[in-house]
Design a protein around this motif. Structure first.
Motif, PDB file in Angstrom:
ATOM      1  N   CYS A 297       0.828  -1.213   0.000  1.00  0.00           N
ATOM      2  CA  CYS A 297       0.000   0.000   0.000  1.00  0.00           C
ATOM      3  C   CYS A 297       0.862   1.262   0.000  1.00  0.00           C
ATOM      4  O   CYS A 297       1.958   1.278   0.557  1.00  0.00           O
ATOM      5  CB  CYS A 297      -0.901   0.036   1.234  1.00  0.00           C
ATOM      6  N   VAL A 298       0.333   2.330  -0.590  1.00  0.00           N
ATOM      7  CA  VAL A 298       0.943   3.646  -0.504  1.00  0.00           C
ATOM      8  C   VAL A 298      -0.126   4.630  -0.031  1.00  0.00           C
ATOM      9  O   VAL A 298      -1.226   4.685  -0.584  1.00  0.00           O
ATOM     10  CB  VAL A 298       1.556   4.107  -1.840  1.00  0.00           C
ATOM     11  N   ILE A 299       0.213   5.391   1.013  1.00  0.00           N
ATOM     12  CA  ILE A 299      -0.696   6.401   1.560  1.00  0.00           C
ATOM     13  C   ILE A 299      -0.337   7.729   0.909  1.00  0.00           C
ATOM     14  O   ILE A 299       0.651   8.369   1.258  1.00  0.00           O
ATOM     15  CB  ILE A 299      -0.578   6.522   3.094  1.00  0.00           C
ATOM     16  N   ASP A 300      -1.142   8.148  -0.047  1.00  0.00           N
ATOM     17  CA  ASP A 300      -0.831   9.334  -0.848  1.00  0.00           C
ATOM     18  C   ASP A 300      -1.570  10.557  -0.303  1.00  0.00           C
ATOM     19  O   ASP A 300      -2.474  11.099  -0.945  1.00  0.00           O
ATOM     20  CB  ASP A 300      -1.203   9.069  -2.318  1.00  0.00           C
ATOM     21  N   ASN A 301      -1.197  10.988   0.916  1.00  0.00           N
ATOM     22  CA  ASN A 301      -1.725  12.211   1.517  1.00  0.00           C
ATOM     23  C   ASN A 301      -0.551  13.117   1.862  1.00  0.00           C
ATOM     24  O   ASN A 301       0.618  12.699   1.745  1.00  0.00           O
ATOM     25  CB  ASN A 301      -2.536  11.889   2.783  1.00  0.00           C
ATOM     26  N   THR A 302      -0.824  14.350   2.314  1.00  0.00           N
ATOM     27  CA  THR A 302       0.286  15.236   2.685  1.00  0.00           C
ATOM     28  C   THR A 302       1.022  14.724   3.920  1.00  0.00           C
ATOM     29  O   THR A 302       2.248  14.807   3.981  1.00  0.00           O
ATOM     30  CB  THR A 302      -0.227  16.665   2.955  1.00  0.00           C
ATOM     31  N   ASN A 303       0.278  14.204   4.916  1.00  0.00           N
ATOM     32  CA  ASN A 303       0.888  13.591   6.123  1.00  0.00           C
ATOM     33  C   ASN A 303       1.963  14.478   6.740  1.00  0.00           C
ATOM     34  O   ASN A 303       3.052  14.009   7.105  1.00  0.00           O
ATOM     35  CB  ASN A 303       1.479  12.220   5.766  1.00  0.00           C
ATOM     36  N   LEU A 304       1.663  15.750   6.908  1.00  0.00           N
ATOM     37  CA  LEU A 304       2.684  16.708   7.323  1.00  0.00           C
ATOM     38  C   LEU A 304       2.965  16.716   8.827  1.00  0.00           C
ATOM     39  O   LEU A 304       4.009  17.212   9.259  1.00  0.00           O
ATOM     40  CB  LEU A 304       2.270  18.119   6.888  1.00  0.00           C
TER      41      LEU A 304
END
Length: 319
Positions: A297-304
């Motif tokens: 899986c890849v979590i494609d959010n900013t996740n800042l």
């Protein structure tokens, strides 16, 4: 170095009260998206077209009437060249949709400043007297030029599904990377964002002098870093005994989704994206379900921030 050319800048003189306009709401409507990061005005008769004639506002359509670098108030403006209304009318008659794109981060979230800028836009459009659509970005997000967020919003939401012809569309702006004295006694451009905005979209670019005065192109400086010149990277094949989770971190428009689509998704990664799912809770649930199926899986959010990242790291630790 190309020979300097003399360029005349005619002044369009407005009467003292020409900028005082009222009762504009029946001529079109304002709307905002993404927590007022982007404001859009659409004239009531503005219709979708395949050909887009796009322009910056400050330094392209208008300049300050006072001669100051920055406007003193919402009424401190006049057309940059006297023939601008004529050119826009001609484009409209040639079946172009006229659209203005402008960065206005100086407005911030100040309600008064935003209201004043809206009034200024309304006055400009009233003076031009043509159906026009206006986008202005108040922050430093994906909507700020040279990032293509404003254009993408036009394509996806504000052109009624009509496909845009990139070959005939164009953009005109003054932030073109020109050096000092590109014309006699002219300062260097404050940036190159307008030229890069058109480049990112894939349409032709003109400076105001090139488009409205038919002036010849002058030398300009592009940023030292050019992503088009990057060599093609070959990523090693890595095998894992357990499902692999990649957590993307970065601001909007930094290339996260591009990397996912070009590299990770073709290699079997499940793409988990908040823009598609709508909330972080749904993203966490999607990660849990995918890992149960033994999927990478890849979590494609900013996740800042740490809190955002921790939600997914805790799930991954349970593998």
């Amino acid at each position: 170095m190309a020979k300097k050319q003399k360029i005349d800048f005619p002044v369009f003189n407005l009467n003292k009260d020409d900028n005082k306009m009222e009762n504009f709401s029946d001529m079109g409507k304002w709307e905002d998206i993404d927590r007022k990061e982007l404001f859009i005005y659409t004239s009531i008769d503005c219709s979708a077209k395949s050909k887009i004639a796009a322009f910056d506002i400050d330094g392209t359509i208008i300049k300050t009437k006072s001669g100051a670098r920055f406007p003193k108030n919402g009424d401190d403006w006049e057309f940059y060249f006297h023939n601008i209304p004529y050119h826009l009318k001609k484009l409209y008659e040639e079946n172009f949709k006229i659209v203005f794109f402008t960065n206005q981060s100086g407005l911030g979230k100040d309600p008064y400043k935003i209201k004043e800028f809206k009034r200024k836009v309304e006055n400009i459009l009233t003076k031009i007297s043509l159906p026009i659509q206006v986008f202005f970005a108040t922050g430093k997000t994906i909507y700020r030029k040279p990032l293509p967020g404003m254009w993408n919003t036009l394509v996806d939401l504000k052109n009624d599904g009509v496909a845009i012809d990139l070959n005939t569309s164009f953009y005109v702006g003054d932030a073109a990377g020109r050096e000092k004295n590109w014309a006699p006694k002219r300062n260097k451009d404050h940036a190159c964002v307008d030229r890069l905005f058109a480049l990112n979209i894939g349409i032709k670019f003109y400076t105001p002098e090139e488009y409205f005065l038919k002036a010849k192109q002058v030398p300009y400086i592009m940023p030292e870093f050019d992503p088009r010149n990057l060599s093609v990277s070959h990523y090693p094949d890595i095998k894992y005994s357990k499902p692999n989770v990649i957590l993307m971190v970065g601001g909007p428009g930094s290339g996260k989704s591009y990397f996912c689509k070009k590299v990770l998704i073709p290699n079997g990664y499940t793409h988990i994206n908040r823009d598609k799912l709508g909330s972080w809770q749904k993203c966490v649930k999607s990660l849990e379900e995918s890992l149960q199926l033994q999927q990478n899986c890849v979590i494609d959010n900013t996740n800042l921030d740490k809190e955002s990242r921790a939600r997914f790291i805790e799930v991954a630790k349970k593998i």
